[in-house]
Design an enzyme around this catalytic site. Structure first.
Site, PDB file in Angstrom:
ATOM      1  N   LYS A 170     -25.399  -4.099  12.177  1.00 51.70           N
ATOM      2  CA  LYS A 170     -24.542  -5.338  11.948  1.00 51.70           C
ATOM      3  C   LYS A 170     -24.994  -6.183  12.810  1.00 51.70           C
ATOM      4  CE  LYS A 170     -21.337  -7.716  12.120  1.00 51.70           C
ATOM      5  NZ  LYS A 170     -21.719  -9.224  12.763  1.00 51.70           N
ATOM      6  N   GLU A 245     -22.090  -2.267  25.696  1.00 51.30           N
ATOM      7  CA  GLU A 245     -22.467  -3.153  26.698  1.00 51.30           C
ATOM      8  C   GLU A 245     -21.825  -4.289  26.908  1.00 51.30           C
ATOM      9  OE1 GLU A 245     -24.622  -2.492  28.854  1.00 51.30           O
ATOM     10  OE2 GLU A 245     -25.704  -0.518  27.785  1.00 51.30           O
ATOM     11  N   CYS A 279     -25.340 -11.574  29.725  1.00 49.58           N
ATOM     12  CA  CYS A 279     -24.323 -10.930  30.238  1.00 49.58           C
ATOM     13  C   CYS A 279     -24.811 -10.679  31.799  1.00 49.58           C
ATOM     14  CB  CYS A 279     -24.040  -9.694  29.421  1.00 49.58           C
ATOM     15  SG  CYS A 279     -25.525  -8.985  28.993  1.00 49.58           S
ATOM     16  N   GLU A 369     -16.079 -14.284  32.893  1.00 46.22           N
ATOM     17  CA  GLU A 369     -17.362 -14.506  32.238  1.00 46.22           C
ATOM     18  C   GLU A 369     -17.592 -15.742  31.340  1.00 46.22           C
ATOM     19  OE1 GLU A 369     -19.373 -11.960  29.000  1.00 46.22           O
ATOM     20  OE2 GLU A 369     -20.953 -11.973  30.250  1.00 46.22           O
TER      21      GLU A 369
HETATM   22  P1  NAD Z   1     -18.261 -10.869  19.846  1.00 47.06           P
HETATM   23  O1  NAD Z   1     -17.716  -9.615  20.861  1.00 47.06           O
HETATM   24  O2  NAD Z   1     -16.965 -11.258  19.179  1.00 47.06           O
HETATM   25  O3  NAD Z   1     -19.371 -10.273  18.888  1.00 47.06           O
HETATM   26  C1  NAD Z   1     -20.132  -9.573  19.144  1.00 47.06           C
HETATM   27  C2  NAD Z   1     -20.638  -8.872  17.834  1.00 47.06           C
HETATM   28  O4  NAD Z   1     -19.441  -8.083  17.751  1.00 47.06           O
HETATM   29  C3  NAD Z   1     -20.892  -9.553  16.828  1.00 47.06           C
HETATM   30  O5  NAD Z   1     -21.867  -8.676  15.793  1.00 47.06           O
HETATM   31  C4  NAD Z   1     -19.699  -9.895  15.968  1.00 47.06           C
HETATM   32  O6  NAD Z   1     -19.796  -9.805  14.399  1.00 47.06           O
HETATM   33  C5  NAD Z   1     -19.011  -8.569  16.083  1.00 47.06           C
HETATM   34  N1  NAD Z   1     -17.591  -8.331  16.103  1.00 47.06           N
HETATM   35  C6  NAD Z   1     -16.687  -9.456  16.080  1.00 47.06           C
HETATM   36  N2  NAD Z   1     -15.429  -8.864  16.088  1.00 47.06           N
HETATM   37  C7  NAD Z   1     -15.597  -7.636  15.479  1.00 47.06           C
HETATM   38  C8  NAD Z   1     -14.580  -6.669  14.879  1.00 47.06           C
HETATM   39  N3  NAD Z   1     -13.338  -6.889  14.954  1.00 47.06           N
HETATM   40  N4  NAD Z   1     -15.181  -5.509  14.952  1.00 47.06           N
HETATM   41  C9  NAD Z   1     -16.375  -5.240  14.759  1.00 47.06           C
HETATM   42  N5  NAD Z   1     -17.461  -6.100  15.189  1.00 47.06           N
HETATM   43  C10 NAD Z   1     -16.667  -7.282  15.471  1.00 47.06           C
HETATM   44  O7  NAD Z   1     -18.800 -12.025  20.747  1.00 47.06           O
HETATM   45  P2  NAD Z   1     -18.804 -13.537  20.450  1.00 47.06           P
HETATM   46  O8  NAD Z   1     -17.619 -14.207  20.070  1.00 47.06           O
HETATM   47  O9  NAD Z   1     -19.928 -14.020  19.798  1.00 47.06           O
HETATM   48  O10 NAD Z   1     -18.957 -14.134  22.223  1.00 47.06           O
HETATM   49  C11 NAD Z   1     -17.716 -14.222  22.634  1.00 47.06           C
HETATM   50  C12 NAD Z   1     -17.982 -13.972  24.362  1.00 47.06           C
HETATM   51  O11 NAD Z   1     -18.535 -12.521  24.275  1.00 47.06           O
HETATM   52  C13 NAD Z   1     -18.811 -14.777  25.107  1.00 47.06           C
HETATM   53  O12 NAD Z   1     -18.520 -15.938  25.304  1.00 47.06           O
HETATM   54  C14 NAD Z   1     -19.320 -13.688  26.008  1.00 47.06           C
HETATM   55  O13 NAD Z   1     -18.463 -13.936  27.060  1.00 47.06           O
HETATM   56  C15 NAD Z   1     -19.284 -12.511  25.447  1.00 47.06           C
HETATM   57  N6  NAD Z   1     -20.625 -12.067  24.936  1.00 47.06           N
HETATM   58  C16 NAD Z   1     -21.191 -10.993  25.853  1.00 47.06           C
HETATM   59  C17 NAD Z   1     -22.344 -10.362  25.478  1.00 47.06           C
HETATM   60  C18 NAD Z   1     -23.008  -9.423  26.170  1.00 47.06           C
HETATM   61  O14 NAD Z   1     -24.267  -9.396  25.957  1.00 47.06           O
HETATM   62  N7  NAD Z   1     -22.578  -8.677  26.904  1.00 47.06           N
HETATM   63  C19 NAD Z   1     -22.966 -10.939  24.153  1.00 47.06           C
HETATM   64  C20 NAD Z   1     -22.448 -11.868  23.547  1.00 47.06           C
HETATM   65  C21 NAD Z   1     -21.087 -12.600  23.808  1.00 47.06           C
END
Ligand code: NAD
Length: 462
Positions: A170, A245, A279, A369
């Protein structure tokens, strides 16, 4: 504008169960470039069923044959290199050169590394009077973010397939197009139907359905700590295996004997790359108080040079989040020496390369972050102070140490609570285990360590 209506399930592109779509926006000009289906619980269920049905056959496929399919996949990605780079640039906004070298180049290298590992890994070993078999964990649910959209899919899918697992991905809402491209490459590589499946959709709908699905044996998630904690709790509550991660706030520690100009310039480049949406970025630069003013000047000059060369942030929400952190830094008393909260362009989700001086360890911008092109420069009094600051966050994903003497840098790095440390500018290694200490995550990706995440052992005694 292209309207895509299929999802890759059981070896074919199938229409989604529901009518909803997700708009994909080019963050450089804010135009909608495509729509993809917003998958539902039903679509996730179909994908997991396909993955379960394909599992016995793929698990029993000899590793050499799995290796051959992965090598074909790598070749397919090589053939599509330009298309991958252009797609990532369109949906993420990264400059084309970065998309070529990193967003396309790294997944190619990682897929190649797992083609090799599948062929050479000892899936069977002897210990005392036992034979130990390393068997696939089963069906993998992979939830990925948008910041390195193909890399994060490949860093889960390639080792899972090498191990003999089957997969449902996903991808992030913002970057589904390169995920679709990857599914096409998987198909062309002759990987059997159901072994890899792709469901596009919203996190709280399709992502959550995948995390909660009883047919998933291992959930691998990359993204925010908030979501990781929630879905990790759901999955472990169901006794699934979980790999997370998560975020980082990595320290770039410049010890007094280091080449200061090089350490600062490489450090600034590390933070600005991908517009700070990394990250493992070294977002805290730690400098001895005697060299502090010089380092701040160098960092401000280096950031100013970036000007227009970095791309926008991925979406309007991220831009607002990053601007909010910059305003908070100013409000808490840090000193802006480059950039700031104002957008340098009228269109696109841009934020200027930003450097803060006089940052103290307890400030929000030194603890949380930000995920944007924002560097905090902190001052330390001596080595113990530097170590206390470096280890003084909830995170522990990456870092760097610079010193005149390599042994001194290594000794410092060994005391850091973090998963990876680059010594005097050491290069990225796609075979080195990547993953976090503390709240940066659970488990490791890449190389042989990344492969073992997808294996479980069975011991036979004789
Ligand atoms: P997020 O954690 O919301 O999204 C990551 C993935 O999780 C996406 O595929 C999203 O659709 C999915 N997701 C979101 N809510 C979910 C749920 N309730 N159940 C299952 N899956 C779910 O991240 P974001 O909103 O895109 O980014 C927000 C912050 O997260 C960024 O500002 C950053 O600080 C952090 N981030 C970290 C990484 C990393 O590589 N560690 C990557 C992206 C974002």
């Amino acid at each position: 504008m292209k309207a895509h209506d299929g999802m890759y399930i059981d070896g074919a592109w199938r229409p989604a169960a529901g009518p909803d779509v997700i708009e994909v926006v080019n963050p450089a000009d804010e135009r909608v470039i495509a729509t993809v289906p917003a998958g539902t619980v039903e679509d996730v269920d179909a994908a997991v069923r396909a993955a379960r049905a394909a599992l016995p056959g793929w698990a029993a496929t000899p590793p050499a044959e799995r290796a051959a399919r992965l090598a074909a996949l790598r070749d397919g990605l090589v053939a599509r290199r330009d298309e991958i780079a252009e797609t990532v640039t369109a949906e993420l906004g990264s400059p084309l050169k970065l998309s070529q070298t990193v967003h396309a180049g790294v997944p190619i290298a990682v897929t190649g590394s797992y083609a090799e590992l599948a062929a050479t890994y000892a899936f069977e070993e002897r210990t005392g009077n036992s034979t130990v078999f390393h068997e696939p964990v089963g069906v993998v649910g992979a939830i990925t973010p948008w910041n390195y959209p193909l890399h994060q899919i490949v860093a889960k899918t390639a080792p899972a397939l090498a191990a003999g697992c089957t997969v449902v991905v996903k991808p992030a809402e913002d970057t589904p197009l390169v995920a679709r491209l990857f599914a096409r490459a998987v198909h062309e590589a002759g990987i059997p139907a159901g072994v890899f499946n792709l469901v596009t959709g919203l996190g709280p709908v399709a992502g959550q359905a995948l995390a909660e699905h009883p047919g998933v044996d291992l959930l691998s998630f990359t993204g925010s700590t908030a979501v990781g904690r929630r879905i990790g709790a759901i999955a472990t509550g169901m006794v699934k295996k979980v790999a997370l991660e998560l975020g980082g706030k990595s320290a770039n520690v410049i010890l007094p004997g280091a080449d200061l100009a090089r350490a600062v310039n490489v450090g600034v480049a590390n933070v600005m790359s991908n517009s700070g949406q990394t990250c493992s970025a070294w977002t805290r630069m730690l400098v001895h108080r005697d060299q502090y003013d010089e380092a701040v000047e160098l960092a401000a000059a280096a950031a100013a040079k970036y000007g227009d060369r970095i791309g926008p942030l991925v979406n309007a929400g991220q831009r607002e989040r990053v601007r909010g952190y910059i305003e908070k830094g100013v409000a808490e008393g840090a000193r802006l020496v480059a950039g700031g909260p104002d957008s340098p362009h009228e269109r696109g989700y841009h934020v200027s390369p930003t450097v803060f001086a006089d940052v103290t360890p307890e400030m929000t911008i030194a603890q949380e972050e930000i995920f944007g092109p924002v560097l905090s420069v902190l001052r330390y009094a001596d080595e113990e102070d530097a170590l206390r600051i470096a280890n003084g966050t909830v995170y522990g994903l990456a870092g760097a140490v610079w010193a005149g003497d390599e042994a001194e840098a290594v000794a410092f790095a060994r005391r850091m609570e973090t998963g990876q440390v680059d010594i005097n500018g050491g290069r990225f290694n796609p075979l080195a285990p990547f993953g976090g200490y503390k709240q940066s995550g659970v488990g490791r990706e890449l190389g042989a360590h990344g492969l073992t995440e997808y294996l479980q052992t069975k011991s036979l005694q004789f």
